[in-house]
Write an enzyme that holds these catalytic residues in place. Structure first.
Site, PDB file in Angstrom:
ATOM      1  N   HIS A 306       0.853  -1.187   0.000  1.00  0.00           N
ATOM      2  CA  HIS A 306       0.000   0.000   0.000  1.00  0.00           C
ATOM      3  C   HIS A 306       0.886   1.234   0.000  1.00  0.00           C
ATOM      4  CE1 HIS A 306      -3.134   2.841   1.150  1.00  0.00           C
ATOM      5  NE2 HIS A 306      -3.975   1.939   0.702  1.00  0.00           N
ATOM      6  N   ASP A 363      -7.886  -5.372   0.080  1.00  0.00           N
ATOM      7  CA  ASP A 363      -8.398  -6.237  -0.979  1.00  0.00           C
ATOM      8  C   ASP A 363      -8.027  -7.700  -0.801  1.00  0.00           C
ATOM      9  OD1 ASP A 363      -9.642  -4.227  -2.454  1.00  0.00           O
ATOM     10  OD2 ASP A 363      -7.708  -3.570  -3.230  1.00  0.00           O
TER      11      ASP A 363
HETATM   12  N1  ACO Z   1       4.213  -7.601  -4.872  1.00  0.00           N
HETATM   13  C1  ACO Z   1       5.567  -7.567  -5.021  1.00  0.00           C
HETATM   14  N2  ACO Z   1       6.333  -6.466  -4.868  1.00  0.00           N
HETATM   15  C2  ACO Z   1       5.701  -5.317  -4.539  1.00  0.00           C
HETATM   16  C3  ACO Z   1       4.303  -5.266  -4.338  1.00  0.00           C
HETATM   17  C4  ACO Z   1       3.541  -6.465  -4.528  1.00  0.00           C
HETATM   18  N3  ACO Z   1       2.220  -6.473  -4.373  1.00  0.00           N
HETATM   19  N4  ACO Z   1       3.939  -4.002  -4.032  1.00  0.00           N
HETATM   20  C5  ACO Z   1       5.074  -3.289  -4.007  1.00  0.00           C
HETATM   21  N5  ACO Z   1       6.139  -4.085  -4.312  1.00  0.00           N
HETATM   22  C6  ACO Z   1       7.558  -3.688  -4.318  1.00  0.00           C
HETATM   23  C7  ACO Z   1       7.907  -2.879  -5.561  1.00  0.00           C
HETATM   24  O1  ACO Z   1       8.340  -3.698  -6.613  1.00  0.00           O
HETATM   25  C8  ACO Z   1       8.985  -1.963  -5.033  1.00  0.00           C
HETATM   26  O2  ACO Z   1      10.180  -2.726  -4.924  1.00  0.00           O
HETATM   27  P1  ACO Z   1      11.630  -2.010  -5.143  1.00  0.00           P
HETATM   28  O3  ACO Z   1      11.760  -1.009  -4.029  1.00  0.00           O
HETATM   29  O4  ACO Z   1      12.610  -3.132  -5.076  1.00  0.00           O
HETATM   30  O5  ACO Z   1      11.577  -1.357  -6.507  1.00  0.00           O
HETATM   31  C9  ACO Z   1       8.535  -1.645  -3.610  1.00  0.00           C
HETATM   32  O6  ACO Z   1       7.754  -2.803  -3.206  1.00  0.00           O
HETATM   33  C10 ACO Z   1       7.688  -0.400  -3.485  1.00  0.00           C
HETATM   34  O7  ACO Z   1       6.590  -0.510  -4.400  1.00  0.00           O
HETATM   35  P2  ACO Z   1       5.982   0.690  -5.234  1.00  0.00           P
HETATM   36  O8  ACO Z   1       5.322   0.162  -6.445  1.00  0.00           O
HETATM   37  O9  ACO Z   1       7.016   1.752  -5.405  1.00  0.00           O
HETATM   38  O10 ACO Z   1       4.895   1.219  -4.192  1.00  0.00           O
HETATM   39  P3  ACO Z   1       3.688   2.179  -4.537  1.00  0.00           P
HETATM   40  O11 ACO Z   1       3.384   2.894  -3.282  1.00  0.00           O
HETATM   41  O12 ACO Z   1       3.970   2.988  -5.759  1.00  0.00           O
HETATM   42  O13 ACO Z   1       2.500   1.168  -4.926  1.00  0.00           O
HETATM   43  C11 ACO Z   1       0.702  -0.357  -4.720  1.00  0.00           C
HETATM   44  C12 ACO Z   1       1.527   0.752  -4.042  1.00  0.00           C
HETATM   45  C13 ACO Z   1       0.226   0.119  -6.119  1.00  0.00           C
HETATM   46  C14 ACO Z   1      -0.539  -0.665  -3.866  1.00  0.00           C
HETATM   47  C15 ACO Z   1       1.589  -1.603  -4.872  1.00  0.00           C
HETATM   48  O14 ACO Z   1       1.969  -2.093  -3.592  1.00  0.00           O
HETATM   49  C16 ACO Z   1       0.917  -2.721  -5.670  1.00  0.00           C
HETATM   50  O15 ACO Z   1       1.029  -2.734  -6.909  1.00  0.00           O
HETATM   51  N6  ACO Z   1       0.197  -3.678  -4.988  1.00  0.00           N
HETATM   52  C17 ACO Z   1      -0.553  -4.703  -5.661  1.00  0.00           C
HETATM   53  C18 ACO Z   1      -1.895  -4.153  -6.117  1.00  0.00           C
HETATM   54  C19 ACO Z   1      -2.839  -3.917  -4.965  1.00  0.00           C
HETATM   55  O16 ACO Z   1      -3.034  -4.763  -4.102  1.00  0.00           O
HETATM   56  N7  ACO Z   1      -3.495  -2.738  -4.982  1.00  0.00           N
HETATM   57  C20 ACO Z   1      -4.517  -2.376  -3.993  1.00  0.00           C
HETATM   58  C21 ACO Z   1      -4.072  -1.256  -3.129  1.00  0.00           C
HETATM   59  S1  ACO Z   1      -5.287  -0.888  -1.901  1.00  0.00           S
HETATM   60  C22 ACO Z   1      -6.422  -0.014  -2.731  1.00  0.00           C
HETATM   61  O17 ACO Z   1      -6.203   0.677  -3.675  1.00  0.00           O
HETATM   62  C23 ACO Z   1      -7.762  -0.130  -2.240  1.00  0.00           C
END
Ligand code: ACO
Length: 429
Positions: A306, A363
């Protein structure tokens, strides 16, 4: 703490006010920065940008705190139904008995759709995604209620709010009925908000239908925990569109489209699809955890991570508990729930997820409850939209009531070509 921050750009010394929120959050007010220095700030994805002040929802991602209008989400989920929380979010206070009764009645009197709207559904393919139907039909509401589109007229806004809250479940249930070829079930106004929705989803004209009170309770809880989450992607979209003085239907329709994205509300659908895929593939959760860690795989654990919560998502805790209770009560062994629990355990003990503070989000378990209630996967994000509607409305209203409201218009840093001479078509290589 000083109330100004000092910034030096070359020889120029600037002072920028520090703003303090009611929970002592500090922010730098950079609204005069460009005027003073010609500089803009750059913050891709708004990771460090406060787009507004707001008195609706407080969340602390480090401590896992979520409060609507000051009330902890855990207490609201325990003690209120969704309509009561809707009132709280939109009007700022918990309603008295009288206020709540009036509010429920105002919503009840608007649950039906104009008969002409039913014919829209004939035009959609039977396999249309219900989120596409939802945003289209909500946008189309503005064509039927042209008498109440003025965002500056509080009476018109009030009527539109009742219509939207009342009609969204009807629009949603009709989209499901359309997809399975069953007749639409009209709303029944002596039922509660959630009972009515479940009845419109699952009743058929040929036999009596009994709404299960456990399902009603679970649905109320899910809608409450989804009801607001401050400046998330869809809420910011609603504010952005509304800032141009677009009417409330148009603004909410845009919010629904934003919510549909799999990185936002669409993650609940994506999460269950992922869990199904793991089961079909033999249930090896470690394989999928490893895939999520491999950046070249293009795969992420849906329902994990998140932007704001870097500890745990308090909504996920409430939902997991409700999941346990409901499945035990129904005596259901859902393989999806079992795989979800295994996946959570493996991921939470893996340094990759621990270091990046990636926890299950709202979720991750909500889909398990939706499945237990009988909601099909394609409708998950629609349920999220019904839940999030009061939050969108509250933010749109708060923005319009603010004396400092301006159209949202971010800046950019241009990185394209410098000025160049036009090349006529016949001379291009
Ligand atoms: N699985 C694996 N790796 C992940 C995940 C995941 N679900 N989420 C983040 N990471 C990793 C990224 O690859 C990144 O790694 P790095 O530092 O080595 O490059 C690090 O964790 C940070 O991730 P970001 O994408 O920069 O975080 P951001 O805050 O931009 O994204 C998000 C947040 C979109 C929710 C992300 O965690 C994600 O894609 N999750 C999966 C989708 C999801 O569950 N979305 C629902 C969110 S809740 C809502 O909207 C109601």
């Amino acid at each position: 703490m000083a109330d100004v921050a000092k910034l030096q750009v070359g020889d120029q010394k600037l002072e920028l006010p520090i703003i303090e929120g009611s929970e002592q959050e500090l922010g730098l007010d950079i609204s005069t920065l460009r005027g003073q220095s010609g500089l803009v700030t750059l913050d891709e994805g708004y990771v460090n940008t406060g787009s507004t002040t707001s008195g609706i929802t407080y969340l602390d991602g480090e401590k896992g705190i979520l409060r609507y209008r000051g009330y902890p989400i855990e207490e609201l989920a325990e003690n209120c139904d969704f309509v009561e929380v809707t009132y709280l979010l939109i009007y700022g206070e918990l309603p008295s008995e009288e206020q709540l009764k009036d509010f429920r009645n105002s919503i009840r009197s608007h649950t039906m759709l104009h008969e002409d709207m039913r014919s829209f559904y004939d035009g959609f393919p039977f396999d249309a995604h219900p989120m596409a139907i939802l945003s289209s039909v909500v946008s189309a509401l503005s064509t039927f209620y042209q008498d109440s589109l003025d965002p500056r007229d509080p009476e018109q806004v009030e009527r539109t709010i009742f219509r939207l809250i009342a009609k969204l479940p009807t629009i949603a249930a009709y989209s499901y009925k359309k997809s399975i070829g069953q007749p639409f079930i009209y709303p029944q106004n002596d039922l509660s908000y959630c009972e009515n929705f479940l009845q419109m989803m699952f009743a058929v004209p040929s036999e009596p239908f009994h709404v299960d009170p456990d399902f009603v309770k679970a649905l109320n809880l899910l809608l409450i925990v989804h009801a607001d989450h401050e400046q998330n992607c869809s809420t910011s979209t609603v504010r952005m569109v509304g800032s141009a003085d677009a009417n409330l239907y148009a603004s909410i329709s845009a919010g629904i489209s934003a919510l549909w994205g799999p990185l936002h509300g669409g993650a609940n659908e994506a999460c269950v699809s992922m869990l199904e895929r793991i089961i079909e593939d033999g249930g090896d959760v470690t394989k999928y955890v490893n895939m999520a860690k491999d950046k070249t795989s293009g795969f992420r654990l849906m329902g994990f991570g998140h932007r704001v919560y870097k500890n745990f998502d308090p909504r996920a805790v409430i939902i997991k508990k409700a999941c346990d209770t409901l499945l035990a009560k129904l005596d259901l062994q859902d393989p999806i729930f079992e795989v979800a629990q295994k996946l959570e355990e493996v991921a939470l003990n893996d340094p990759y997820f621990v270091e990046r503070k990636l926890y299950p989000n709202v979720d991750f378990y909500s889909g398990v409850i939706y499945r237990a209630i009988g909601i099909p996967v394609q409708m998950f994000t629609v349920l999220f939209a019904i839940g999030r509607l009061p939050g969108w409305v509250a933010h749109w209203k708060e923005m319009h009531e603010s004396p400092t409201k301006r159209i949202c218009r971010p800046r950019q840093i241009y990185t394209g070509e410098l000025k160049r001479d036009f090349v006529p078509l016949e001379k291009r290589g």
